[in-house]
Every structure is written in C-alpha cells, then in structure tokens.
Scaffold this active site. Structure first.
Site, mmCIF file in Angstrom:
data_model
loop_
_atom_site.group_PDB
_atom_site.id
_atom_site.type_symbol
_atom_site.label_atom_id
_atom_site.label_comp_id
_atom_site.label_asym_id
_atom_site.label_seq_id
_atom_site.Cartn_x
_atom_site.Cartn_y
_atom_site.Cartn_z
ATOM 1 N N GLY A 176 7.246 -1.311 -7.899
ATOM 2 C CA GLY A 176 6.420 -0.588 -6.936
ATOM 3 C C GLY A 176 6.189 0.832 -7.404
ATOM 4 O O GLY A 176 6.869 1.317 -8.304
ATOM 5 N N GLY A 235 8.368 -5.039 -7.866
ATOM 6 C CA GLY A 235 7.071 -5.371 -7.279
ATOM 7 C C GLY A 235 6.168 -6.226 -8.154
ATOM 8 O O GLY A 235 5.374 -7.021 -7.641
ATOM 9 N N GLU A 251 16.715 -3.368 -8.453
ATOM 10 C CA GLU A 251 16.692 -2.541 -7.241
ATOM 11 C C GLU A 251 18.043 -1.975 -6.821
ATOM 12 O O GLU A 251 18.095 -0.889 -6.230
ATOM 13 C CB GLU A 251 16.090 -3.330 -6.073
ATOM 14 C CG GLU A 251 14.594 -3.618 -6.207
ATOM 15 C CD GLU A 251 14.271 -4.894 -6.967
ATOM 16 O OE1 GLU A 251 15.190 -5.517 -7.542
ATOM 17 O OE2 GLU A 251 13.081 -5.284 -6.975
ATOM 18 N N ASP A 273 13.997 -7.519 -3.637
ATOM 19 C CA ASP A 273 13.068 -8.016 -2.610
ATOM 20 C C ASP A 273 11.912 -8.810 -3.238
ATOM 21 O O ASP A 273 12.117 -9.521 -4.214
ATOM 22 C CB ASP A 273 12.603 -6.843 -1.721
ATOM 23 C CG ASP A 273 11.785 -5.798 -2.458
ATOM 24 O OD1 ASP A 273 11.795 -5.783 -3.704
ATOM 25 O OD2 ASP A 273 11.125 -4.977 -1.786
HETATM 26 C C1 QUE Z 1 14.115 0.034 -10.100
HETATM 27 C C2 QUE Z 1 12.830 -0.129 -9.680
HETATM 28 C C3 QUE Z 1 11.772 0.515 -10.351
HETATM 29 C C4 QUE Z 1 12.069 1.327 -11.464
HETATM 30 C C5 QUE Z 1 13.381 1.463 -11.876
HETATM 31 C C6 QUE Z 1 14.386 0.831 -11.185
HETATM 32 C C7 QUE Z 1 10.402 0.407 -9.944
HETATM 33 C C8 QUE Z 1 9.415 1.122 -10.700
HETATM 34 C C9 QUE Z 1 9.782 1.899 -11.815
HETATM 35 C C10 QUE Z 1 8.837 2.652 -12.612
HETATM 36 C C11 QUE Z 1 7.491 2.351 -12.664
HETATM 37 C C12 QUE Z 1 6.596 3.074 -13.422
HETATM 38 C C13 QUE Z 1 7.020 4.128 -14.187
HETATM 39 C C14 QUE Z 1 8.388 4.437 -14.152
HETATM 40 C C15 QUE Z 1 9.278 3.707 -13.385
HETATM 41 O O1 QUE Z 1 11.090 1.962 -12.161
HETATM 42 O O2 QUE Z 1 10.087 -0.292 -8.949
HETATM 43 O O3 QUE Z 1 8.828 5.457 -14.889
HETATM 44 O O4 QUE Z 1 6.153 4.869 -14.944
HETATM 45 O O5 QUE Z 1 8.131 1.043 -10.318
HETATM 46 O O6 QUE Z 1 15.679 0.985 -11.578
HETATM 47 O O7 QUE Z 1 12.558 -0.916 -8.615
#
Ligand code: QUE
Length: 346
Positions: free
Chosen positions: A67, A115, A138, A146
């Site tokens: 997400g 997500g 998560e 989820d």
């Molecule tokens: C757990 C997560 C996410 C995560 C790291 C986690 C997540 C998420 C990102 C994310 C997305 C885009 C990026 C970034 C991180 O990291 O949902 O740096 O550019 O979107 O440990 O649920």
C-alpha cells in the site's frame, strides 16, 4: 506508456489489460488505483467482448510493493477518515477479484508484497517470473498480513502460512509455487508471449500451461518439517520456545526475526491466521477490517512506518515493547465486532 497516470486500462482483443503504473515508487497501491480498478473490472465483467483480465505492472523492479503506506501514515496520524475508507474499498476490491467470474491473470514480476498481493494472489491465475519476490511483511510495520492473508495463509501447505505471516519471509518463485502463492512459473521474457496468446483468443488455461516451466527445487521444501514442527505450536510464545529448542541456525534466526516484529502484530496475526482456516473469504475480509480499525488506532503502525519507510533507521520502538506484556484481553479486543461499521459486501 503514459507517465502521469497511476493505473492504465486497455482492451486488447478479448483481454482487459491493467497496468500498475507507478514504477518509481515500486507501484505502491494508492486509493486512486483502488477507486479506478474496481469499476473498470465491473465494466469488463459486464462486457461480452471481454473474456479475461490480465494485471501486470510497469518497470522491472516491482509488481507492487504494498500500500501507499506513507500516505496512510500521514492521514492516519492526522485522524483522517480516508485511511479507513481506503481499507474498506481495498478489501472490497480484493473480495471482488476473488469472486471475479472471468479469468483474472496476474503477471507477477519483481517485488510483490502487502497490497500488491491483494490484487494478484486473489486472482484465478497467478503467474510468477524468476524476478518475483513475494512477502507479507506487515508485522514489521506494526500491522498484520491483510488483503486476504486471513484466507490464503492458513491454506498454504502445513504451517507455511503461519511462518510467512509472522516472519515476513521473502519467497522467490520456486518457493512461491511450492507455497501455493503462485500457480505457475513463466520466465519474465515470456510474459509478453503469454499475453499475446490471450490477446489472440487462446483458452486461458491452455495458454498458461503452454508457457509454464518447471522451477528449480524449492528451498522451503527442505524446511517444511521444521516449519510444521515449530509453527504448529499453540501461541507465538510456544512457537519461539520450539524454535529455540530446535537449535538449528535457521531456527534461532527465525526466532530472532519474530522477536524483532511488533509484539502486538505477531500476537494478533497468530490468532488471525488460525481463525482464517475456518472462514470463507468474505468473513476473512470482515475480520481483517476489524483488525485494521484497531491497528490504525494504536501506535505501532505509525512507529513501524517511521522506522522502515520514513527515517529508515530500522529500529522501531514497539508499544507494547515485548510479547509478555501484550494481554490476551487486548488481542481479543482486536477481533470484536465493529457493530454498525462492519465490512459488508453488496
Ligand atoms: C511493509 C509494508 C510495506 C513496506 C515495507 C514493509 C508496504 C509498502 C512499502 C513501500 C512501497 C513503496 C516504496 C517503499 C516502500 O514498504 O506496504 O519505499 O517506494 O508499500 O515492511 O507493508
């Protein structure tokens, strides 16, 4: 390909083609994407010229990293109702994809976590490449696995789902197929060819089978007995005791990983994954919506996103700080009904 549109839709022959299009941020799922994808899928469901939907993503690095959690973090901290609206609509979309009456083919290449998993693994045909990196991370940001994890994790072989949900372990393609997260392996440079077969009107199962290749041996298979032995225990604490009794390098590292996650998250995820084994998909998503409402009102999510995504110090200070101070009452409260705010499907 257009650069300013977050999600692209296109009809090619009998195929409705979806492209997640935020490659610079690993295609992280936004509320805009959710709000556009759901009605487009509905239109294609009712369009007799559409035989199947394919979802893919722009760029080589990621299918979808999760997400758009930085936005959720900011909105949640500010007390905005947008966060809960996002989750409600995201979970309804996940459930709609699960029940989609036409084939829904996910071409998964690169990082696919959180997500992203919700808009791919819940589909009818899950195709992974050698670049697929799957995880449900998560518990490391003070949340729980989820987007359907309540349903698909307990349905992995043995205790693999509990292992994946508690630790956030990353799977490459051979393990993803072994775990039942992906259905088949198709090399990345054949995804285009698979899409071309579908666009030409080939039967979906036949086309996928024609392009599917054998994976190498799954490393996870060698761990299955240890995973089943340790993760079948009756609580997170009991799992940790079994991991420590195991004595192997893998087991002590795995225990260390679980201890590094949000204690509230792992305690809740344990109960979530056990409960999901007995629930249909709709009840799983309603359960997840209860949990989301509770997690958004607690500190660990904001602290987790700060530590992992914003400051990147990778040193979250969880509250409660350790497993032994998470009360059974607190965990049980997360599962309580939302009464008038329960997630419903229509
Ligand atoms: C757990 C997560 C996410 C995560 C790291 C986690 C997540 C998420 C990102 C994310 C997305 C885009 C990026 C970034 C991180 O990291 O949902 O740096 O550019 O979107 O440990 O649920």
């Amino acid at each position: 390909m257009s650069d300013d549109v977050e999600i692209l839709f296109e009809q090619r022959g009998p195929i409705g083609l979806v492209t997640l299009n935020r490659p610079k941020v690993l295609n992280a799922l936004t509320y805009t994407m959710v709000k556009q994808l759901h009605p487009q899928l509905q239109a294609w469901e009712n369009d007799h010229s559409i035989e199947a939907v394919v979802i893919q993503a722009a760029g080589e690095k990621a299918f979808c990293a999760g997400g758009d959690i930085r936005v959720l973090h900011d909105q949640g901290k500010a007390g905005s109702p947008e966060v809960i609206n996002f989750y409600r609509d995201e979970y309804r979309l996940n459930r709609y994809i699960k029940r989609y009456p036409k084939p829904y083919i996910a071409l998964m290449s690169g990082i696919n976590m959180g997500g992203g998993v919700g808009v791919s693994v819940n589909g009818s045909h899950r195709v992974g490449s050698q670049r697929l990196l799957f995880a449900m991370p998560e518990t490391g940001i003070g949340l729980f696995p989820d987007v359907g994890g309540t349903y698909f994790l307990p349905r992995c072989p043995g205790e693999i789902g509990m292992y994946l949900g508690l630790t956030g372990a990353r799977l490459k393609i051979a393990d993803a197929v072994y775990a039942g997260i992906a259905d088949v392996y198709v090399p990345a440079d054949r995804h285009e060819a698979l899409l071309a077969r579908l666009v030409a009107g080939e039967n979906v199962d036949a086309a996928v089978t024609a392009e599917a290749q054998q994976t190498e041996a799954a490393p996870l298979a060698a761990q299955q007995v240890q995973i089943d032995t340790c993760f079948s225990a009756e609580s997170v604490d009991a799992i940790l005791i079994r991991l420590e009794a195991d004595g192997s390098d893998w087991a002590s590292k795995t225990a260390e990983i679980i201890r590094s996650k949000s204690p509230l998250s792992t305690r809740v995820a344990y109960e979530q994954i056990r409960a999901g084994a007995q629930l249909d998909f709709e009840d799983c998503m309603s359960l997840e919506f209860r949990l989301t409402n509770r997690f958004m009102a607690a500190p660990d999510f904001y602290e987790g996103v700060r530590a992992v995504v914003i400051d990147k110090d990778q040193a979250p200070k969880w509250d409660p700080a350790t497993l032994d101070v998470v009360t059974d009452e607190r965990v049980a409260g997360y599962f309580a009904s939302l009464d008038d705010n329960e997630l419903r499907f229509d």
